[in-house]
Design an enzyme around this catalytic site. Structure first.
Site, short mmCIF file in Angstrom:
data_model
loop_
_atom_site.label_atom_id
_atom_site.label_comp_id
_atom_site.label_asym_id
_atom_site.label_seq_id
_atom_site.Cartn_x
_atom_site.Cartn_y
_atom_site.Cartn_z
N TYR A 69 -30.67 -45.09 16.86
CA TYR A 69 -31.29 -45.70 17.88
C TYR A 69 -30.08 -46.52 19.07
O TYR A 69 -29.92 -45.60 19.88
CB TYR A 69 -32.40 -47.32 17.95
CG TYR A 69 -33.21 -47.33 18.90
CD1 TYR A 69 -33.38 -46.14 20.11
CD2 TYR A 69 -32.13 -48.77 19.20
CE1 TYR A 69 -34.00 -47.75 21.61
CE2 TYR A 69 -32.46 -48.92 20.66
CZ TYR A 69 -32.95 -48.65 21.92
OH TYR A 69 -33.13 -49.49 23.42
N GLY B 281 -44.11 -46.25 30.71
CA GLY B 281 -43.28 -47.36 29.68
C GLY B 281 -43.06 -48.50 30.11
O GLY B 281 -44.11 -48.55 31.49
N THR C 230 -37.36 -45.55 21.74
CA THR C 230 -37.27 -46.46 21.74
C THR C 230 -37.95 -47.74 20.49
O THR C 230 -37.73 -48.45 20.07
CB THR C 230 -37.97 -47.61 22.76
OG1 THR C 230 -39.74 -47.52 22.78
CG2 THR C 230 -37.08 -47.76 24.28
N ALA D 136 -37.15 -43.48 27.23
CA ALA D 136 -36.22 -43.70 25.83
C ALA D 136 -36.85 -43.27 24.76
O ALA D 136 -38.36 -43.83 24.79
CB ALA D 136 -35.29 -44.14 26.46
N LYS E 290 -28.41 -45.18 22.12
CA LYS E 290 -27.88 -44.88 23.03
C LYS E 290 -26.55 -45.62 24.32
O LYS E 290 -26.50 -45.58 24.86
CB LYS E 290 -28.51 -47.09 23.02
CG LYS E 290 -30.94 -46.72 23.26
CD LYS E 290 -30.50 -46.31 24.06
CE LYS E 290 -30.97 -47.44 24.99
NZ LYS E 290 -31.85 -46.56 26.62
N1 LIG Z 1 -37.86 -52.09 24.28
C1 LIG Z 1 -37.05 -53.90 24.55
O1 LIG Z 1 -37.30 -54.67 23.73
C2 LIG Z 1 -35.54 -52.35 25.17
C3 LIG Z 1 -34.32 -53.83 24.51
C4 LIG Z 1 -33.43 -53.49 24.89
C5 LIG Z 1 -33.41 -52.45 26.07
N2 LIG Z 1 -33.90 -51.11 26.03
C6 LIG Z 1 -34.20 -50.13 26.79
O2 LIG Z 1 -35.03 -50.33 28.21
C7 LIG Z 1 -35.65 -48.96 28.42
C8 LIG Z 1 -36.71 -49.07 28.51
O3 LIG Z 1 -37.58 -49.36 28.14
P1 LIG Z 1 -39.77 -50.13 27.87
O4 LIG Z 1 -38.99 -50.79 26.36
O5 LIG Z 1 -39.87 -49.53 28.75
O6 LIG Z 1 -40.02 -48.51 26.05
P2 LIG Z 1 -41.02 -47.70 26.52
O7 LIG Z 1 -41.73 -48.70 26.58
O8 LIG Z 1 -40.81 -47.09 25.19
O9 LIG Z 1 -41.09 -46.89 27.77
C9 LIG Z 1 -40.48 -45.74 27.06
C10 LIG Z 1 -41.26 -44.57 28.35
O10 LIG Z 1 -40.03 -43.30 28.14
C11 LIG Z 1 -40.76 -41.94 28.10
N3 LIG Z 1 -40.02 -40.89 27.90
C12 LIG Z 1 -39.73 -41.05 25.92
N4 LIG Z 1 -39.38 -39.23 26.06
C13 LIG Z 1 -39.27 -38.17 27.26
C14 LIG Z 1 -39.09 -37.41 27.64
N5 LIG Z 1 -38.83 -36.72 26.91
N6 LIG Z 1 -39.23 -37.66 28.54
C15 LIG Z 1 -39.65 -38.24 29.59
N7 LIG Z 1 -40.19 -39.39 29.46
C16 LIG Z 1 -39.92 -39.45 28.44
C17 LIG Z 1 -42.39 -42.41 26.96
O11 LIG Z 1 -43.10 -41.65 27.73
P3 LIG Z 1 -44.27 -41.52 26.12
O12 LIG Z 1 -45.15 -42.41 25.73
O13 LIG Z 1 -45.14 -40.05 26.71
O14 LIG Z 1 -43.76 -40.47 25.55
C18 LIG Z 1 -42.29 -43.77 27.53
O15 LIG Z 1 -42.94 -43.67 28.88
C19 LIG Z 1 -35.13 -48.45 27.79
O16 LIG Z 1 -33.78 -46.85 28.18
C20 LIG Z 1 -34.76 -49.18 26.49
O17 LIG Z 1 -34.01 -48.04 25.55
C21 LIG Z 1 -35.76 -51.90 25.51
#
Ligand SMILES: NC(=O)c1ccc[n+]([C@@H]2O[C@H](COP(=O)([O-])OP(=O)(O)OC[C@H]3O[C@@H](n4cnc5c(N)ncnc54)[C@H](OP(=O)(O)O)[C@@H]3O)[C@@H](O)[C@H]2O)c1
Length: 288
Positions: free
Chosen positions: A124, A13, A60, A58, A128
């Site tokens: 979501y 991710g 997301t 997550a 969280k």
């Molecule tokens: N993006 C934002 O704007 C934002 C804002 C605030 C907070 N956050 C938080 O920041 C954190 C990182 O976000 P990000 O943007 O890096 O997320 P992301 O790019 O969507 O990456 C999430 C990763 O989680 C993996 N995943 C999903 N289901 C899984 C499972 N069952 N077992 C193992 N891995 C799994 C996904 O793999 P697959 O692709 O293979 O499913 C993906 O690699 C998260 O906790 C998110 O809630 C994000």
């Protein structure tokens, strides 16, 4: 720091990719190699060499979580799985680093301190918030609460750069206000917490700088791209989603109080300078 005892979950991710870059010797897993929603898989995993779990995994897809299928996945990945990881951390005496979001708040207070009570709006957001509670059950936990993450993957900046390439002048919401968080900032904060052995608990982390709306951020993106010919029309969140009743509700105020993480000695860069570097890097990649 010896990173060979770190486990990065969700390594493909946005945040996981940045963590792997910073901690190249860490053990990495993603959904294809370790499904964290399976308690059995987690129990069978070899934890003997691990001291720190970095949970970047997550569900997301904020709007996807409002569907019947998405709701199940979001609860499994963002809440139940964090409970399993918390149990593992306790039984193996590991440190759990978990990542949360400003979406655990309804966005009516400005800005959000770490101790604001939960008030999540959509599915979501609710999952969280449940994940935060689950992570906080193990004593050695760091929860990083962040907003508007930008890294290697699909994100708002890439979407707007893509629209500019197609010469599209977009309407963008101007009543959601916050700060971007570049993944390097989140990784800096994680490294700081682990290196300085600061007290366990919840820490807000985003880039610093003047909070801005998505519309204002878009204007800044177009400015960096040299696309002053493109217009950004302000719209409200209510108008933007008027024809999409299935979309998740969004908090209007996402700005986080950053005093606690800064008190650890961490310097935070202004989001505008990291945005410029990010766009320049994207442009370089296009020309390679
Ligand atoms: N993006 C934002 O704007 C934002 C804002 C605030 C907070 N956050 C938080 O920041 C954190 C990182 O976000 P990000 O943007 O890096 O997320 P992301 O790019 O969507 O990456 C999430 C990763 O989680 C993996 N995943 C999903 N289901 C899984 C499972 N069952 N077992 C193992 N891995 C799994 C996904 O793999 P697959 O692709 O293979 O499913 C993906 O690699 C998260 O906790 C998110 O809630 C994000």
């Amino acid at each position: 720091m010896d990173d060979s005892h770190f486990l990065i979950i969700g390594a493909k991710g946005q945040l996981g990719t940045a963590l792997h870059e910073r901690f190249p010797s860490a053990v990495t897993v993603d959904s294809d190699t370790l499904d964290i929603t399976s308690q059995e898989s987690l129990q069978q995993f070899d934890w003997s060499n691990i001291t720190v779990i970095l949970n970047a995994a997550a569900y997301t897809n904020v709007d996807g979580a409002e569907t019947s299928e998405g709701r199940l996945s979001a609860w499994n990945i963002n809440a139940s799985a964090v409970g399993y990881l918390s149990e593992i951390a306790t039984s193996h005496n590991l440190t759990l680093v978990h990542v949360s979001t400003d979406y655990v708040f309804d966005g009516t207070k400005e800005p959000h301190a770490e101790d604001e009570p939960f008030s999540p709006l959509g599915v979501y957001a609710q999952t969280k918030a449940a994940g935060d509670i689950a992570a906080s059950i193990t004593s050695k936990h760091y929860i990083l609460r962040t907003s508007w993450v930008i890294g290697e993957g699909n994100n708002f900046v890439r979407t707007m750069v893509g629209l500019a390439a197609k010469n599209i002048s977009p309407s963008v919401v101007s009543d959601q206000v916050g700060r971007l968080t570049f993944t390097a900032t989140l990784v800096d904060a994680i490294e700081q917490l682990l290196k300085m052995n600061v007290p366990f608990g919840t820490y807000n982390v985003s880039n610093e700088g003047e909070p801005a709306s998505w519309a204002a951020i878009t204007r800044r993106i177009f400015q960096v791209l040299g696309r002053d010919d493109l217009q950004v029309t302000d719209t409200t969140t209510a108008d933007y989603f008027a024809n999409r009743p299935e979309a998740a509700p969004r908090p209007l105020q996402s700005t986080l109080v950053l005093d606690k993480i800064k008190a650890t000695g961490l310097g935070l860069r202004d989001w505008t300078s990291d945005l410029e570097i990010y766009i320049r890097n994207e442009q370089t990649k296009e020309h390679v």
